[in-house]
Scaffold this motif. Sequence first.
Motif, short mmCIF file in Angstrom:
data_model
loop_
_atom_site.label_atom_id
_atom_site.label_comp_id
_atom_site.label_asym_id
_atom_site.label_seq_id
_atom_site.Cartn_x
_atom_site.Cartn_y
_atom_site.Cartn_z
N ASN A 187 1.09 -1.30 0.35
CA ASN A 187 -0.11 -0.09 -0.09
C ASN A 187 0.63 1.08 0.19
O ASN A 187 2.05 1.53 0.38
CB ASN A 187 -0.70 -0.01 0.99
N THR A 188 0.07 2.51 0.00
CA THR A 188 0.46 3.39 0.25
C THR A 188 1.79 3.96 0.92
O THR A 188 3.17 4.67 0.70
CB THR A 188 0.25 4.90 -0.77
N PHE A 189 1.90 2.98 2.10
CA PHE A 189 2.51 3.59 3.56
C PHE A 189 3.88 2.52 3.41
O PHE A 189 4.35 2.64 4.85
CB PHE A 189 1.96 4.15 4.47
N SER A 190 3.33 1.53 3.04
CA SER A 190 4.11 0.56 2.98
C SER A 190 5.80 1.28 2.48
O SER A 190 6.25 1.53 1.87
CB SER A 190 3.87 -0.98 2.50
N SER A 191 7.15 0.10 3.35
CA SER A 191 8.42 0.54 3.28
C SER A 191 9.28 -1.00 2.58
O SER A 191 10.48 -0.57 1.99
CB SER A 191 9.15 0.44 4.97
#
Length: 666
Positions: A109-113
Amino acid sequence: MSLLYNEQRPVDPLGDADAENEKQVKHNRAKVGSSRPSSLLYTYGPGAIMDLPQFTIMPTGLDDWNRIWRRRETDPPPIHAPRLRQAVRTHMRAPNVQLRPFPWQPKRNTFSSEGADLGVPARVFPQWLRCTGCDLLGLVSQFSYVNTHPYRSDLARFEHPKCPGRSGEGKATRPAVPARYLLACAAGHLDEFPYDLWVHRGRRCEKAEFPFLKMIDRTAGKGASAMIHCASCGERRPMNEAQGVAGAAKLPRCRGRHPHLDAFEPTGCGVETKLMLIGASNLWFPSTLSIIVMPESAEEKASDLADRLRGALADKLAKYAGDLELIRDFAATAKVDVTGQSDDELAALVATALQPPPSEEEQDAKLRDWDPVDLLVPEWRYLLKDPIGDRHEDRASGLTLSRRDRDPQLRPEITRVLAAERLRKVNALTGFTRIDAFDRVGDVPRRLVPLARERYPDWTVATEDRGEGVFLQLAEEQVAAWEQKVLASEIWEAHRQAHQRNFNRRFSETAENIDADDRLRPPRYWLVHTLAHVLIRGMAMECGYSAASLSERLYAWPGTDERPPAAGLLIVTTASDSDGTLGGLVSLSKPERLQQVVSSALERAARCSSDPICARRTPADPEDFLHGAACHCCVMASETSCERANRFLDRRFLLDLPGSSLGFFG
């Protein structure tokens, strides 16, 4: 090749970010933007200038990419395309080049690293910026860099704090934008414009060691219209003095700089430079090679396996060549599968792998004799075979072919139809040029700019596209008879002479040693090329894809002792996504739909809104254009669709137009 390079100043954005994090300084999060693999290969590759929302950057050479890959414990995943790899090795003169994808990993997702430690390294270029508030012209070190939001890379920017404004009384923070002028040369070098020397006419400022420069630009977008002003001594000089033939004599000679490699040519360059703008379309032309991956023959499989053994075992291969059991153990450890090879076959593979690389003379000869058709011949040979069953899938290559019956009303000149329900296209970057595209004679060793500082790089960047296509084969006997008729025509003689003029006017040190007719595409190529363009236009109206997303793969050459004659085309659409495309194009290969598409396309090609001018267009001295009855209203396609930049097109070879009876389809 040995370039001057300062190893103490590497481009390592992620390393810089780690250092800043250790200091607990929040002003550099490294990531400044993103782009699709196809864009990074064809538009914004190493050495190109990419526009970001607030400034411009240049992707660096492959040496700096290695620092990104080393952040992972495992080796970079190779792209399996042995036939393309061999061609790339020939063009890059590097015997061990492998194909690798861009350093990237998808996120949940957008906030994954995931994949945060992968990316394409880039440098700010040009490094001269102009303040939009007070017109200050300075280097990036004179401005503040702001990039603190972890999920808004579009907010990264350079600012001029406490900008006095044009009145000299303000103290606001104003954004800084790139100063848009550059210097380039035909040898592929690129440099910053020397504004301080320009405004002082080659001298140093008499009033200050570091003069206070301004770029006064009130007519943005109108070419070289800015005025360079030295506030320290009062000197002024307009940029339009650098334009044209007279302006070229006022520009400095090339220093031999490769900013993407952070290096200079050790002996300089010395050729004339040209004034360029950041957004110029001729600032970067990629040199690429591509193939449609076909099932490998036994010889190709053996050659690829030998190559993998050589790369995986390195020095161990020569040391233990006589101990096949130990070789098998080493191969298993390196994940090279040789279990299906007998001892004799394995010994032959080891012998092949131990063969010395070709000498520079052999490489030069191979490159000099290399023909782009060589990449197409294996594809054509395979497409000539009927698929096994109605739907034949080869998992190794990713190719799925299906036979299609001919509609009774389909033009009899089209003898075979195949549906490529799934295919894999691999594209590799071998270098780039500036000012002019890489299509001149004898330019390989001189004009192709390297992608790395190493003389023999061990890898280059490549992409894998998956998609679908429709293959059409024309009747060879009819094509051969038609070709002889065209060769004896006045129209073909006019095209041949125009090509001769075009060839002679294009600068090349070796052009005088090559016959221009050897570079002229045969009439069958013009026929197949024109047919492909009209079909792309017709298919785009039916398949759900835009015309720009469809591309051509042309098989058109007379037969020789080494290869059979070819007259066919493959219309494809591909996407870099692993799921490929949706089947809208391949559905047009059904008999009744294909017949309708072909008939409609030929009917539309018979008329053009520019007729009769278009229908009668024939090059005459001094004209040197490489097309006849073809224009953007009827035949020409976008640059993403055409493999020859809309050259070698003529509707008169496709259909009988007024005043001509050379149409293959009558």
